[in-house]
Design a protein around this motif. Structure first.
Motif, PDB file in Angstrom:
ATOM      1  N   HIS A  51      41.880  34.114  55.229  1.00 25.97           N
ATOM      2  CA  HIS A  51      42.371  34.194  56.607  1.00 25.97           C
ATOM      3  C   HIS A  51      41.536  35.188  57.414  1.00 25.97           C
ATOM      4  O   HIS A  51      41.087  34.882  58.529  1.00 25.97           O
ATOM      5  CB  HIS A  51      43.838  34.618  56.596  1.00 25.97           C
ATOM      6  CG  HIS A  51      44.422  34.840  57.955  1.00 25.97           C
ATOM      7  ND1 HIS A  51      44.609  33.821  58.867  1.00 25.97           N
ATOM      8  CD2 HIS A  51      44.870  35.964  58.565  1.00 25.97           C
ATOM      9  CE1 HIS A  51      45.142  34.301  59.972  1.00 25.97           C
ATOM     10  NE2 HIS A  51      45.307  35.607  59.828  1.00 25.97           N
ATOM     11  N   TRP A  52      41.303  36.357  56.840  1.00 25.96           N
ATOM     12  CA  TRP A  52      40.503  37.371  57.530  1.00 25.96           C
ATOM     13  C   TRP A  52      39.077  36.854  57.752  1.00 25.96           C
ATOM     14  O   TRP A  52      38.506  37.012  58.839  1.00 25.96           O
ATOM     15  CB  TRP A  52      40.460  38.672  56.727  1.00 25.96           C
ATOM     16  CG  TRP A  52      39.697  39.744  57.442  1.00 25.96           C
ATOM     17  CD1 TRP A  52      40.174  40.639  58.368  1.00 25.96           C
ATOM     18  CD2 TRP A  52      38.290  40.025  57.313  1.00 25.96           C
ATOM     19  NE1 TRP A  52      39.160  41.453  58.816  1.00 25.96           N
ATOM     20  CE2 TRP A  52      37.995  41.099  58.190  1.00 25.96           C
ATOM     21  CE3 TRP A  52      37.268  39.484  56.542  1.00 25.96           C
ATOM     22  CZ2 TRP A  52      36.715  41.632  58.315  1.00 25.96           C
ATOM     23  CZ3 TRP A  52      35.984  40.007  56.672  1.00 25.96           C
ATOM     24  CH2 TRP A  52      35.720  41.070  57.548  1.00 25.96           C
TER      25      TRP A  52
ATOM     26  N   GLU B  27      52.082  30.750  50.310  1.00 25.35           N
ATOM     27  CA  GLU B  27      52.498  30.324  51.651  1.00 25.35           C
ATOM     28  C   GLU B  27      53.864  30.910  52.013  1.00 25.35           C
ATOM     29  O   GLU B  27      54.112  31.253  53.167  1.00 25.35           O
ATOM     30  CB  GLU B  27      52.543  28.795  51.719  1.00 25.35           C
ATOM     31  CG  GLU B  27      51.167  28.146  51.708  1.00 25.35           C
ATOM     32  CD  GLU B  27      51.231  26.649  51.881  1.00 25.35           C
ATOM     33  OE1 GLU B  27      50.968  26.167  53.000  1.00 25.35           O
ATOM     34  OE2 GLU B  27      51.550  25.956  50.898  1.00 25.35           O
TER      35      GLU B  27
ATOM     36  N   THR C   4      42.277  44.280  49.193  1.00 30.72           N
ATOM     37  CA  THR C   4      43.413  43.380  49.399  1.00 30.72           C
ATOM     38  C   THR C   4      44.201  43.148  48.122  1.00 30.72           C
ATOM     39  O   THR C   4      45.443  43.180  48.125  1.00 30.72           O
ATOM     40  CB  THR C   4      42.914  42.031  49.963  1.00 30.72           C
ATOM     41  OG1 THR C   4      42.168  42.272  51.160  1.00 30.72           O
ATOM     42  CG2 THR C   4      44.073  41.096  50.265  1.00 30.72           C
TER      43      THR C   4
ATOM     44  N   GLU D  75      44.808  35.665  51.837  1.00 28.34           N
ATOM     45  CA  GLU D  75      44.678  36.689  52.881  1.00 28.34           C
ATOM     46  C   GLU D  75      43.209  36.988  53.168  1.00 28.34           C
ATOM     47  O   GLU D  75      42.814  37.183  54.326  1.00 28.34           O
ATOM     48  CB  GLU D  75      45.427  37.950  52.460  1.00 28.34           C
ATOM     49  CG  GLU D  75      46.945  37.763  52.432  1.00 28.34           C
ATOM     50  CD  GLU D  75      47.688  38.959  51.852  1.00 28.34           C
ATOM     51  OE1 GLU D  75      47.029  39.974  51.512  1.00 28.34           O
ATOM     52  OE2 GLU D  75      48.927  38.885  51.732  1.00 28.34           O
TER      53      GLU D  75
ATOM     54  N   SER E 123      48.392  30.718  59.048  1.00 29.58           N
ATOM     55  CA  SER E 123      48.832  30.377  60.399  1.00 29.58           C
ATOM     56  C   SER E 123      47.751  29.732  61.259  1.00 29.58           C
ATOM     57  O   SER E 123      48.065  29.042  62.235  1.00 29.58           O
ATOM     58  CB  SER E 123      49.371  31.629  61.101  1.00 29.58           C
ATOM     59  OG  SER E 123      48.357  32.627  61.207  1.00 29.58           O
ATOM     60  N   ASP E 124      46.482  29.955  60.934  1.00 26.41           N
ATOM     61  CA  ASP E 124      45.399  29.388  61.741  1.00 26.41           C
ATOM     62  C   ASP E 124      44.935  28.031  61.220  1.00 26.41           C
ATOM     63  O   ASP E 124      44.016  27.429  61.785  1.00 26.41           O
ATOM     64  CB  ASP E 124      44.203  30.347  61.782  1.00 26.41           C
ATOM     65  CG  ASP E 124      43.636  30.625  60.404  1.00 26.41           C
ATOM     66  OD1 ASP E 124      44.432  30.905  59.480  1.00 26.41           O
ATOM     67  OD2 ASP E 124      42.409  30.577  60.241  1.00 26.41           O
TER      68      ASP E 124
ATOM     69  N   ASP F 253      53.327  35.014  52.364  1.00 27.73           N
ATOM     70  CA  ASP F 253      52.565  35.477  53.528  1.00 27.73           C
ATOM     71  C   ASP F 253      52.165  34.294  54.406  1.00 27.73           C
ATOM     72  O   ASP F 253      51.016  33.856  54.414  1.00 27.73           O
ATOM     73  CB  ASP F 253      51.325  36.252  53.081  1.00 27.73           C
ATOM     74  CG  ASP F 253      50.600  36.911  54.249  1.00 27.73           C
ATOM     75  OD1 ASP F 253      51.064  36.765  55.395  1.00 27.73           O
ATOM     76  OD2 ASP F 253      49.565  37.562  54.019  1.00 27.73           O
ATOM     77  N   PRO F 254      53.107  33.754  55.191  1.00 29.24           N
ATOM     78  CA  PRO F 254      52.785  32.611  56.046  1.00 29.24           C
ATOM     79  C   PRO F 254      51.694  32.903  57.060  1.00 29.24           C
ATOM     80  O   PRO F 254      50.971  31.993  57.490  1.00 29.24           O
ATOM     81  CB  PRO F 254      54.113  32.296  56.748  1.00 29.24           C
ATOM     82  CG  PRO F 254      55.122  33.258  56.254  1.00 29.24           C
ATOM     83  CD  PRO F 254      54.502  34.170  55.271  1.00 29.24           C
ATOM     84  N   GLU F 255      51.514  34.177  57.440  1.00 27.58           N
ATOM     85  CA  GLU F 255      50.502  34.548  58.423  1.00 27.58           C
ATOM     86  C   GLU F 255      49.106  34.199  57.930  1.00 27.58           C
ATOM     87  O   GLU F 255      48.221  33.849  58.724  1.00 27.58           O
ATOM     88  CB  GLU F 255      50.590  36.040  58.734  1.00 27.58           C
ATOM     89  CG  GLU F 255      49.548  36.558  59.714  1.00 27.58           C
ATOM     90  CD  GLU F 255      49.670  35.949  61.105  1.00 27.58           C
ATOM     91  OE1 GLU F 255      48.659  35.942  61.836  1.00 27.58           O
ATOM     92  OE2 GLU F 255      50.766  35.479  61.466  1.00 27.58           O
ATOM     93  N   ALA F 256      48.893  34.274  56.616  1.00 29.17           N
ATOM     94  CA  ALA F 256      47.575  33.990  56.051  1.00 29.17           C
ATOM     95  C   ALA F 256      47.178  32.532  56.221  1.00 29.17           C
ATOM     96  O   ALA F 256      46.001  32.181  56.067  1.00 29.17           O
ATOM     97  CB  ALA F 256      47.545  34.368  54.568  1.00 29.17           C
TER      98      ALA F 256
ATOM     99  N   GLN G 246      47.694  34.845  46.543  1.00 26.75           N
ATOM    100  CA  GLN G 246      48.138  35.436  47.806  1.00 26.75           C
ATOM    101  C   GLN G 246      47.040  36.305  48.420  1.00 26.75           C
ATOM    102  O   GLN G 246      46.722  36.183  49.608  1.00 26.75           O
ATOM    103  CB  GLN G 246      49.402  36.272  47.604  1.00 26.75           C
ATOM    104  CG  GLN G 246      49.912  36.875  48.914  1.00 26.75           C
ATOM    105  CD  GLN G 246      51.134  37.754  48.730  1.00 26.75           C
ATOM    106  OE1 GLN G 246      51.847  37.655  47.725  1.00 26.75           O
ATOM    107  NE2 GLN G 246      51.390  38.624  49.694  1.00 26.75           N
TER     108      GLN G 246
END
Length: 343
Positions: free
Chosen positions: A245-246, A324, A47, A242, A332-333, A327-330, A238
């Protein structure tokens, strides 16, 4: 395959995929603890390399060694606990908090990395903290488990004098419980889970639940690194976000990866340890308020620091804010931080 070889292979693979020839370098020190599963996952997935960052890893025994390495300039970033970080700040070491490892940005107090585990026949029913009176408690003196058990005792009208605190190294917790040297143990993950998986009949008395504790994992750098390596630090946070998040979405897989980096801990233990661990890199006002209300007074009371101080100048949210945005997806949960608690 050794740790260094794994990191090199991951880096080379990512470089081939992205065409990155000259990656920015960052030296990172971590402890061999369950909460670092997201970091180890990010390393094995390449990553950081995909973001153009070459991370050099040093696994150290504890936050004390990492704090010293940051002070000497031999590493740029350290992942460790609240108390070594605040102790370093109190000593005048120019360290800065730029994120969290284990944490829930919405909570203050928080103690969700800690548990009390009892042996079969201990006489301490699950959830009954008053039953700890007269019992032998295995705890690592001077570490996070001690203020945790003291806080729990106070909540039910007991004091440390009502129990016998037995100084026990984290790696010896399960053995002490199995040998009946203690009735219960209290520690941070993965040691409670190690006791649950290795001691027949062991069970959880309480998970977290301390109303006077603030213990969150820290991602720490130095003022020199912020000045000289701001790009690298932004990429690191960042990539770390990530990785978190994963790992939140693939907890069992992240635990399996961690077994290749943490010696002596089996897959079942790490899966259990990581199952409910709060993982959130974000900083909030809860961070600063938790330090002020609980962590710093505790260190002062235990004479581990000479005087109280304002932790706010040693907290820098710029890198999490950049992550943030990048990479907002990281994120999102994760539940949004309330407006009145945002930094």
């Amino acid at each position: 395959m050794g740790k260094l070889s794994r990191a090199v292979v991951a880096g080379l693979a990512a470089a081939l995929l992205t065409g990155t020839a000259l990656a920015e370098q960052l030296r990172v020190a971590v402890t061999s603890a369950a909460e670092n599963a997201p970091f180890f996952s990010a390393m094995e997935h390449g990553t950081f390399s995909k973001l153009g960052l070459d991370v050099k890893v040093d696994v150290m025994p504890s936050g004390v060694e990492i704090s010293n390495a940051l002070a000497s300039g031999s590493v740029d970033v350290g992942l460790f606990g609240t108390f070594p970080f605040l102790t370093a700040v109190a000593r005048g070491v120019p360290v800065v908090l730029i994120g969290h490892t284990w944490n829930n940005a919405l909570n203050n107090p928080q103690s969700e990395i800690l548990s009390v585990i009892a042996r079969e026949g201990s006489g301490v029913p699950a959830g009954d903290l008053k039953a700890l009176k007269g019992k032998k408690v295995g705890v690592t003196r001077g570490a996070g488990g001690e203020p945790y058990i003291v806080g729990l005792l106070k909540q039910v009208g007991l004091s440390p004098d009502d129990v016998t605190l037995v100084n026990t190294a984290p790696s010896n917790m399960a053995t002490a419980l199995a040998n009946k040297d203690v009735d219960v143990i209290t520690s941070w993950e993965p040691w409670p889970s190690a006791a649950l998986t290795k001691v027949p009949g062991a069970y959880k008395v309480i998970y977290g639940g301390c109303k006077s504790c603030y213990d969150a994992g820290t991602v720490v750098t130095t003022r020199t690194a912020i000045k000289d390596k701001p790009k690298e630090l932004a990429l690191f946070i960042q990539g770390y976000a990530e990785g978190q998040h994963w790992a939140r979405l693939h907890r069992d897989e992240a635990a399996t990866i961690a077994t290749r980096w943490i010696p002596g801990l089996d897959e079942a233990t790490l899966k259990l340890a990581f199952k409910t661990l709060p993982i959130d890199v974000r900083l909030s006002k809860n961070t600063i308020e938790g330090f002020k209300e609980y962590s710093i007074p505790l260190l002062l009371r235990d004479k581990r620091i000479p005087k109280a101080f304002d932790p706010a100048p040693a907290v820098d949210n710029q890198f999490v804010a950049k992550a943030e945005k990048a990479d907002p997806e990281a994120f999102s949960d994760l539940k949004p931080i309330p407006a009145d608690k945002r930094l």
